[in-house]
Design an enzyme around this catalytic site. Structure first.
Site, PDB file in Angstrom:
ATOM      1  N   HIS A 183     -23.057  23.732  47.576  1.00  0.00           N
ATOM      2  CA  HIS A 183     -23.435  23.298  45.941  1.00  0.00           C
ATOM      3  C   HIS A 183     -23.247  24.522  45.198  1.00  0.00           C
ATOM      4  O   HIS A 183     -23.918  24.474  44.130  1.00  0.00           O
ATOM      5  CB  HIS A 183     -24.988  22.750  46.046  1.00  0.00           C
ATOM      6  N   CYS A 243     -18.626  33.637  27.602  1.00  0.00           N
ATOM      7  CA  CYS A 243     -17.585  34.421  28.038  1.00  0.00           C
ATOM      8  C   CYS A 243     -17.179  35.457  27.288  1.00  0.00           C
ATOM      9  O   CYS A 243     -17.224  35.279  25.931  1.00  0.00           O
ATOM     10  CB  CYS A 243     -16.481  33.589  28.729  1.00  0.00           C
TER      11      CYS A 243
HETATM   12  P1  OAD Z   1     -34.961  17.404  47.683  1.00  0.00           P
HETATM   13  O1  OAD Z   1     -35.635  18.093  46.519  1.00  0.00           O
HETATM   14  O2  OAD Z   1     -34.375  16.098  47.373  1.00  0.00           O
HETATM   15  O3  OAD Z   1     -35.940  17.033  48.754  1.00  0.00           O
HETATM   16  C1  OAD Z   1     -36.652  18.186  49.446  1.00  0.00           C
HETATM   17  C2  OAD Z   1     -37.176  17.898  50.896  1.00  0.00           C
HETATM   18  O4  OAD Z   1     -37.658  18.903  51.304  1.00  0.00           O
HETATM   19  C3  OAD Z   1     -37.797  16.638  50.833  1.00  0.00           C
HETATM   20  O5  OAD Z   1     -37.370  15.689  51.918  1.00  0.00           O
HETATM   21  C4  OAD Z   1     -39.421  17.112  51.174  1.00  0.00           C
HETATM   22  O6  OAD Z   1     -39.920  16.241  52.099  1.00  0.00           O
HETATM   23  C5  OAD Z   1     -38.729  18.339  52.040  1.00  0.00           C
HETATM   24  N1  OAD Z   1     -39.718  19.562  52.096  1.00  0.00           N
HETATM   25  C6  OAD Z   1     -40.536  20.027  51.181  1.00  0.00           C
HETATM   26  N2  OAD Z   1     -41.440  20.945  51.558  1.00  0.00           N
HETATM   27  C7  OAD Z   1     -40.853  21.212  52.839  1.00  0.00           C
HETATM   28  C8  OAD Z   1     -41.070  22.377  53.800  1.00  0.00           C
HETATM   29  N3  OAD Z   1     -42.130  23.059  53.625  1.00  0.00           N
HETATM   30  N4  OAD Z   1     -40.471  22.311  55.001  1.00  0.00           N
HETATM   31  C9  OAD Z   1     -39.589  21.291  55.307  1.00  0.00           C
HETATM   32  N5  OAD Z   1     -39.331  20.403  54.329  1.00  0.00           N
HETATM   33  C10 OAD Z   1     -39.981  20.206  53.138  1.00  0.00           C
HETATM   34  O7  OAD Z   1     -33.711  18.642  48.207  1.00  0.00           O
HETATM   35  P2  OAD Z   1     -32.424  18.462  48.822  1.00  0.00           P
HETATM   36  O8  OAD Z   1     -32.361  17.129  49.685  1.00  0.00           O
HETATM   37  O9  OAD Z   1     -31.965  19.805  49.442  1.00  0.00           O
HETATM   38  O10 OAD Z   1     -27.748  19.112  44.329  1.00  0.00           O
HETATM   39  O11 OAD Z   1     -31.501  17.927  47.601  1.00  0.00           O
HETATM   40  C11 OAD Z   1     -31.531  18.967  46.630  1.00  0.00           C
HETATM   41  C12 OAD Z   1     -30.182  18.674  45.974  1.00  0.00           C
HETATM   42  O12 OAD Z   1     -30.468  17.830  45.074  1.00  0.00           O
HETATM   43  C13 OAD Z   1     -29.734  19.783  45.332  1.00  0.00           C
HETATM   44  O13 OAD Z   1     -28.717  20.735  45.804  1.00  0.00           O
HETATM   45  C14 OAD Z   1     -29.058  19.252  44.175  1.00  0.00           C
HETATM   46  C15 OAD Z   1     -29.860  17.987  43.572  1.00  0.00           C
HETATM   47  O14 OAD Z   1     -29.335  17.102  43.108  1.00  0.00           O
HETATM   48  C16 OAD Z   1     -26.743  18.859  43.300  1.00  0.00           C
HETATM   49  O15 OAD Z   1     -27.238  19.350  42.262  1.00  0.00           O
HETATM   50  C17 OAD Z   1     -25.564  18.259  43.509  1.00  0.00           C
END
Ligand code: OAD
Length: 253
Positions: free
Chosen positions: A128, A157
């Site tokens: 990302h 820019c």
């Molecule tokens: P999310 O914020 O959607 O989900 C976070 C996940 O981390 C959840 O499943 C929580 O249960 C878990 N979590 C929280 N604390 C934790 C810990 N201490 N240890 C392990 N797990 C934990 O994040 P992502 O799935 O990474 O994309 O999605 C993020 C993406 O959504 C970003 O990259 C962005 C956004 O849309 C884009 O912008 C394309």
């Protein structure tokens, strides 16, 4: 730290994962916002993700940027500040510590921070993009800029055009070069263990990569305190925070 009861409850599954990792030559890691949560970088969904009562999932879009570039940049500038002041947490450090002469670790992260690299991980693909790079909207050129805070918002820019963060917004295509690196990795590597950590796996490509690794014989492991869309398909679910679980795994390796 997990309680004694939690430690006992995960022990058999943990032992399976540790055994597989001991023998593994190739470990794939799919990491998400939960991995940086213990460094105080808020996740996107769930607790603590909202900023000034705004939903990050609605700020991380090109249409939000078109509507109000300053507002979107204020949010990114705030996150840049958090990340600049953050340190790698035990999860980042344990993943870096998984690397060994006979064991390669390949990390595909959705995180736009650089905490995996700062912990010492060597093969990291930022699917990302990076919050430290800015792209000119006029010619598409990208620059690294680590100033915190940025001197003026929204940044522009030298040519006068608006700059945007070099990150993938919801609905945008993934960077071709990063996808090629992932493809090469799948073609070249026999993956023994795939760890899906701290991600909701909302995006289909994350689930696809996880299941592709599983289909080719990898043990598919999820580390997350909560269930996700991927949970029904994993071989092992280690329920809890990434720092404590990965730290425990490393201790036993
Ligand atoms: P999310 O914020 O959607 O989900 C976070 C996940 O981390 C959840 O499943 C929580 O249960 C878990 N979590 C929280 N604390 C934790 C810990 N201490 N240890 C392990 N797990 C934990 O994040 P992502 O799935 O990474 O994309 O999605 C993020 C993406 O959504 C970003 O990259 C962005 C956004 O849309 C884009 O912008 C394309």
């Amino acid at each position: 730290m997990p309680s004694e009861a939690q430690r006992r409850a995960v022990a058999p599954e943990l032992a399976t994962v540790v055994q597989k990792l001991r023998d593994a030559k190739n470990v794939l890691v799919l990491s998400g916002a939960g991995v940086s949560a213990e460094s105080n970088v808020p996740t996107f969904r769930g607790e603590g993700g909202w900023w000034r009562s705004l939903n990050p999932a609605e700020l991380a879009t090109y249409s939000a940027f078109q509507r109000d570039p300053r507002l979107v940049w204020e949010w990114y500038d705030y996150r840049r500040g958090l990340i600049a002041n953050a340190s790698p947490n035990p999860a980042h450090r344990a993943l870096a510590g998984l690397e060994a002469p006979a064991r390669e670790v390949f990390i595909i992260t959705q995180n736009v921070d650089d905490l995996h690299e700062r912990a010492g991980s060597r093969r990291v693909v930022h699917i990302h993009g990076s919050i430290w790079r800015l792209t000119c909207l006029a010619d598409g050129k990208t620059y690294e800029d680590r100033r915190v805070p940025l001197p003026g918002l929204p940044p522009t820019c030298a040519c006068g055009a608006l700059l945007r963060p070099d990150v993938v917004w919801i609905g945008e295509s993934l960077p071709a070069a990063s996808c090629a690196q992932v493809d090469d990795y799948f073609h070249e590597s026999w993956i023994d263990v795939a760890l899906v950590i701290g991600t909701e796996a909302t995006f289909s490509y994350i689930g696809d990569w996880a299941l592709r690794a599983k289909r080719s014989g990898a043990l598919l492991v999820e580390i997350n305190p909560n269930p996700t869309v991927l949970t029904p398909y994993v071989d092992v679910k280690l329920q809890g925070k990434a720092g404590a679980i990965l730290g425990e795994i490393n201790k036993r390796l």
